[in-house]
Enzyme design. Structure first.
Site, PDB file in Angstrom:
ATOM      1  N   LYS A  43      22.502  -7.241 -12.113  1.00  0.00           N
ATOM      2  CA  LYS A  43      21.761  -8.375 -11.544  1.00  0.00           C
ATOM      3  C   LYS A  43      20.293  -7.991 -11.330  1.00  0.00           C
ATOM      4  O   LYS A  43      19.985  -6.867 -10.940  1.00  0.00           O
ATOM      5  CB  LYS A  43      22.397  -8.734 -10.185  1.00  0.00           C
ATOM      6  N   CYS A 128      12.690 -15.977 -13.207  1.00  0.00           N
ATOM      7  CA  CYS A 128      13.573 -16.518 -12.172  1.00  0.00           C
ATOM      8  C   CYS A 128      13.002 -17.820 -11.628  1.00  0.00           C
ATOM      9  O   CYS A 128      11.886 -17.836 -11.107  1.00  0.00           O
ATOM     10  CB  CYS A 128      13.757 -15.524 -11.029  1.00  0.00           C
TER      11      CYS A 128
HETATM   12  C1  DHB Z   1      18.152 -15.956 -10.201  1.00  0.00           C
HETATM   13  C2  DHB Z   1      18.133 -16.877 -11.217  1.00  0.00           C
HETATM   14  C3  DHB Z   1      17.558 -16.545 -12.411  1.00  0.00           C
HETATM   15  O1  DHB Z   1      17.518 -17.410 -13.459  1.00  0.00           O
HETATM   16  C4  DHB Z   1      17.005 -15.305 -12.592  1.00  0.00           C
HETATM   17  O2  DHB Z   1      16.431 -14.996 -13.737  1.00  0.00           O
HETATM   18  C5  DHB Z   1      17.029 -14.381 -11.567  1.00  0.00           C
HETATM   19  C6  DHB Z   1      17.611 -14.711 -10.370  1.00  0.00           C
HETATM   20  C7  DHB Z   1      18.745 -16.293  -8.909  1.00  0.00           C
HETATM   21  O3  DHB Z   1      18.612 -17.441  -8.469  1.00  0.00           O
HETATM   22  O4  DHB Z   1      19.330 -15.396  -8.280  1.00  0.00           O
END
Ligand code: DHB
Length: 264
Positions: A43, A128
């Site tokens: 993540k 994001c």
């Molecule tokens: C999140 C969503 C995304 O598209 C990303 O690239 C990184 C984080 C999120 O909301 O956690």
């Protein structure tokens, strides 16, 4: 099974997870490690651990699609630095996604992650859409140039960029030119389509809570844009820069479409 060579590493097959809602905890990463995926991606991390946005923040919708506004819940980069060596039991390449709130955060995280010998590559997330008050870096070309310039000086691993979807040929060309002038090794196309809105007519409400219901759209719905972005960047980038296709891959047919479009 088709094999591929990516970021200088032989992959048993061309599939692995996107950095997304299901690769945050050790438990989730071990599930990916035990799966048939050829690699594990973590993540997107930040300097400090984050709880993320209030729930409901991820909802599956019709047609194998989804909306989310997770808000970057993650364990903080130091915890991933500890976790990465433990993931080597799965015997597959490990990629780490980094999504700092500012350039200095990205520099700090990437320079420290560069020293984790068990880590194979770093993906800098420029896209994001879900942090209140933070625009998607990939839509701000000046900011993209600045962060790439700084990060490439200190990154000692293969370096990739997770890009937002682009919809205009001039924007593809501008971003491709920036990337062609850098030492970036790969791009991942695409992140979610930012700021969609899904409404439940029975409840007369939006389906996710954060940001008034606005969230990133993923799954089948976004596949034509994933394909177009892979295709366009494959046409525009130098041949040695590799492309990961991402978005709406449920079957071998979907994967074959991405491969035909130029995905590695
Ligand atoms: C999140 C969503 C995304 O598209 C990303 O690239 C990184 C984080 C999120 O909301 O956690």
């Amino acid at each position: 099974m088709i094999k591929t060579r990516f970021a200088g590493i032989n992959f048993e097959n061309p599939f692995f997870n996107a950095s997304g809602p299901h690769c945050t905890t050790k438990e989730e990463l071990d599930i990916l490690g035990q799966s048939k995926a050829a690699a594990v991606m973590t993540k997107s991390c930040t300097l400090e651990p984050r709880e993320g946005n209030p729930s409901p923040r991820y909802v599956d919708i019709t047609n194998n699609s989804s909306i989310n506004s997770m808000g970057l819940p993650n364990l903080g980069y130091k915890e991933y630095m500890k976790l990465i060596p433990e993931l080597t039991v799965h015997n597959k390449p490990i990629f780490s996604s980094v999504s700092g709130m500012k350039i200095e955060d990205n520099i700090q995280m990437i320079s420290e992650l560069s020293d984790v010998k068990e880590l194979d590559a770093i993906e800098l997330n420029l896209s994001c859409p879900n942090v209140v008050g933070k625009p998607q870096v990939g839509y701000d070309f000046q900011q993209s140039v600045e962060v790439i310039q700084e990060v490439q000086k200190i990154c000692k691993k293969p370096l990739g960029l997770k890009l937002p979807p682009y919809f205009d040929f001039v924007h593809f060309e501008t971003m491709a030119k920036i990337i062609n002038q850098s030492r970036v090794n790969f791009v991942t196309c695409i992140n979610s389509l930012g700021n969609g809105l899904v409404i439940d007519i029975a409840k007369e409400q939006v389906v996710i809570k954060p940001k008034g219901g606005f969230g990133g759209m993923g799954g089948k719905l976004v596949k034509p844009f994933g394909l177009s972005n892979v295709r366009k960047f494959r046409e525009l980038l130098k041949p040695e820069i590799q492309v990961i296709g991402c978005g709406g891959i449920f079957s071998g047919i979907d994967a074959f479409e991405y491969i035909l479009a130029g995905a590695d």
